[in-house]
Enzyme design. Structure first.
Site, PDB file in Angstrom:
ATOM      1  N   GLU A 167      37.218  42.009  47.021  1.00 36.61           N
ATOM      2  CA  GLU A 167      36.955  41.639  45.636  1.00 36.61           C
ATOM      3  C   GLU A 167      37.088  42.915  44.797  1.00 36.61           C
ATOM      4  O   GLU A 167      36.299  43.841  44.924  1.00 36.61           O
ATOM      5  CB  GLU A 167      35.547  41.058  45.504  1.00 36.61           C
ATOM      6  CG  GLU A 167      35.264  39.867  46.409  1.00 36.61           C
ATOM      7  CD  GLU A 167      35.792  38.551  45.859  1.00 36.61           C
ATOM      8  OE1 GLU A 167      36.270  38.545  44.691  1.00 36.61           O
ATOM      9  OE2 GLU A 167      35.733  37.534  46.574  1.00 36.61           O
ATOM     10  N   GLU A 169      42.587  34.831  39.577  1.00 41.60           N
ATOM     11  CA  GLU A 169      42.105  36.168  39.932  1.00 41.60           C
ATOM     12  C   GLU A 169      43.308  37.105  39.884  1.00 41.60           C
ATOM     13  O   GLU A 169      44.112  37.171  40.812  1.00 41.60           O
ATOM     14  CB  GLU A 169      41.413  36.124  41.289  1.00 41.60           C
ATOM     15  CG  GLU A 169      40.161  35.241  41.244  1.00 41.60           C
ATOM     16  CD  GLU A 169      39.503  35.014  42.598  1.00 41.60           C
ATOM     17  OE1 GLU A 169      39.869  35.706  43.571  1.00 41.60           O
ATOM     18  OE2 GLU A 169      38.618  34.128  42.681  1.00 41.60           O
ATOM     19  N   HIS A 174      43.778  32.804  44.720  1.00 42.68           N
ATOM     20  CA  HIS A 174      43.160  32.085  43.606  1.00 42.68           C
ATOM     21  C   HIS A 174      43.928  32.497  42.352  1.00 42.68           C
ATOM     22  O   HIS A 174      43.921  33.668  41.957  1.00 42.68           O
ATOM     23  CB  HIS A 174      41.679  32.423  43.489  1.00 42.68           C
ATOM     24  CG  HIS A 174      40.862  31.905  44.626  1.00 42.68           C
ATOM     25  ND1 HIS A 174      39.820  32.616  45.194  1.00 42.68           N
ATOM     26  CD2 HIS A 174      40.937  30.735  45.303  1.00 42.68           C
ATOM     27  CE1 HIS A 174      39.294  31.901  46.182  1.00 42.68           C
ATOM     28  NE2 HIS A 174      39.958  30.766  46.266  1.00 42.68           N
ATOM     29  N   HIS A 188      41.074  39.671  45.845  1.00 41.14           N
ATOM     30  CA  HIS A 188      40.425  38.679  45.000  1.00 41.14           C
ATOM     31  C   HIS A 188      39.784  39.355  43.788  1.00 41.14           C
ATOM     32  O   HIS A 188      39.872  40.568  43.617  1.00 41.14           O
ATOM     33  CB  HIS A 188      39.342  37.935  45.792  1.00 41.14           C
ATOM     34  CG  HIS A 188      39.865  37.060  46.885  1.00 41.14           C
ATOM     35  ND1 HIS A 188      39.701  35.694  46.897  1.00 41.14           N
ATOM     36  CD2 HIS A 188      40.545  37.361  48.029  1.00 41.14           C
ATOM     37  CE1 HIS A 188      40.256  35.180  47.988  1.00 41.14           C
ATOM     38  NE2 HIS A 188      40.769  36.183  48.692  1.00 41.14           N
TER      39      HIS A 188
END
Length: 436
Positions: free
Chosen positions: A284, A88, A85, A194
């Site tokens: 994450e 990110e 992404h 991420h």
């Protein structure tokens, strides 16, 4: 030789020391840094591109290892991917600093040296450079932006073939490049970095067959994935608390099953596991997707122990080769662990290799060659190996694919220590077909 020339010659023999600034690096900056690293450490690095983005930007990968250019039998492959992404940003920068840390400490830090000597590492800082280029680096902590997607407006982490439910989205060039990469390397372990939360997520991200199902989507290797996720979370400075991000659910131990958080189709994590035989976690790393550059050093201090320790987990479980008695490797043999019904059975590569991540315990492996003959063997997997090498169990089939046998292996130092003539003597006495 004049003193000045002598000094220049000595300096030329010393690897270039790179001090990477904590900032947001453009595609040009990223490529320049990777080129400098490869030039300075050519014996342990290999820089290559797996393809191009829609805008024609190379998808660069730096391989690090004792034999960085080629796969070596018995050496597991690990990959770390960032920036799928584009908005990110933390993972992208952490991977650049991880590269710097690895190469500059090779030969100095015993643990890093052992990791690099026993593992082939592939680091891809950005799989979505076009999305990164569209991201407003100063507009911090947005929940989402156009930079999330590639140039065609596609979410690349929803674009992979999904073997749990049909995914009809047309493949993007970045996705195709990653798919081909996965299918042409023997990856065993992977991280996808991420932002937007602080948690280690593991398969499945989707449910088999039922698009409306909710809750925990358990895969056959759930125990291994939980162990992998906890290893990352517990080595992180704050992830294991599980409640660091405002507005995000509390995650016990800082980990979550993907679908239990929120299910989705076409994820790279499930594709790696179901098709690539590679155990991938989605990490994450930050509550804020695009934090200020001044915060990046803090993120590195919080996460670098997790990123380093995770490499060692590729040596869990069992590995080996499936061969004919003349030494020819058997490709596409299935390797099944009794009690673990994988949707797509694990298979040997062109060199007859298999890698199977397993926690310590007793297991039964069953290997079936393409002509249908099989062997089964009971193995005992011990705790983490001090020499960063999994239990080695090789399978040897006669040219005519003789009858099946069953035997028991204990420990991890059996393989490779018995000479061929002793093995043949054991065969004749025990009427078995086991080859260490």
């Amino acid at each position: 030789m004049p003193a000045g020339i002598s000094l220049l010659w000595i300096c030329a023999m010393i690897p270039y020391v790179i001090t990477l600034e904590f900032k947001h690096h453009s595609a040009k900056d990223l490529e320049s840094f990777l080129q400098r690293v490869h030039t300075s450490w050519p014996s342990i690095t290999n820089l290559y591109s797996i393809g191009k983005s829609i805008e024609g930007v190379d998808l660069w990968v730096l391989a690090i290892g004792k034999d960085p250019k080629v796969h070596t039998v018995g050496t597991p492959e690990v990959k770390y991917i960032g920036n799928i992404h584009g908005d990110e940003l933390v993972g992208r920068e952490m991977l650049l600093h991880l590269i710097e840390h690895l190469v500059e400490n090779y030969g100095k830090d015993p643990t890093i040296t052992k990791i690099i000597n026993s593992t082939r590492i592939h680091i891809m800082p950005s799989v979505n450079p076009d999305g990164y280029a569209m991201t407003d680096l100063e507009n911090q902590c947005l929940s989402s932006s156009t930079g999330r997607y590639n140039k065609a407006g596609s979410d690349l982490n929803r674009n992979f073939p999904d073997y749990l439910q049909e995914n009809k989205l047309p493949l993007q060039p970045e996705t195709e490049a990653v798919i081909n990469w996965i299918l042409n390397e023997t990856f065993v372990l992977s991280l996808s970095l991420h932002g937007g939360a602080l948690v280690a997520s593991y398969p499945y991200d989707n449910f088999k067959g039922d698009v409306n199902k909710q809750g925990y989507s358990k895969c056959p290797d759930d125990d291994v994935f939980i162990h992998l996720a906890k290893n990352f979370s517990y080595n992180h400075a704050g992830m294991f608390y599980g409640d660091e991000c405002e507005g995000i659910p509390t995650f016990t131990d800082g980990i979550t099953n993907g679908a239990d958080w929120y299910p989705f189709e076409g994820g790279m994590q499930d594709f790696n596991y179901l098709v690539g035989q590679c155990f991938e976690l989605t990490i994450e790393l930050s509550c804020c997707k695009n934090p200020a550059a001044s915060e990046l050093e803090t993120f590195w201090n919080e996460s670098h122990n997790s990123l380093l320790s995770f490499f060692q987990l590729v040596h869990l479980g069992v590995k080996g080769q499936v061969l004919y008695s003349d030494g020819k490797p058997i490709e596409n043999a299935t390797v099944k662990v009794q009690g673990r019904d994988n949707i797509n059975p694990f298979r040997t590569n062109q060199k007859g290799e298999y890698y199977r991540l397993l926690l310590p315990g007793n297991y039964t492996l069953e290997v079936t060659v393409p002509k249908g003959h099989s062997q089964s063997v009971k193995v005992e997997v011990f705790d983490k190996e001090p020499n960063l090498s999994a239990l080695v169990v090789n399978f040897n089939f006669s040219i005519t694919d003789g009858p099946s046998t069953t035997e028991t292996y204990q420990g991890s130092n059996i393989a490779g220590i018995v000479e061929q003539n002793i093995i043949l003597l054991i065969f004749s006495v025990l009427f078995s077909f086991i080859h260490f």
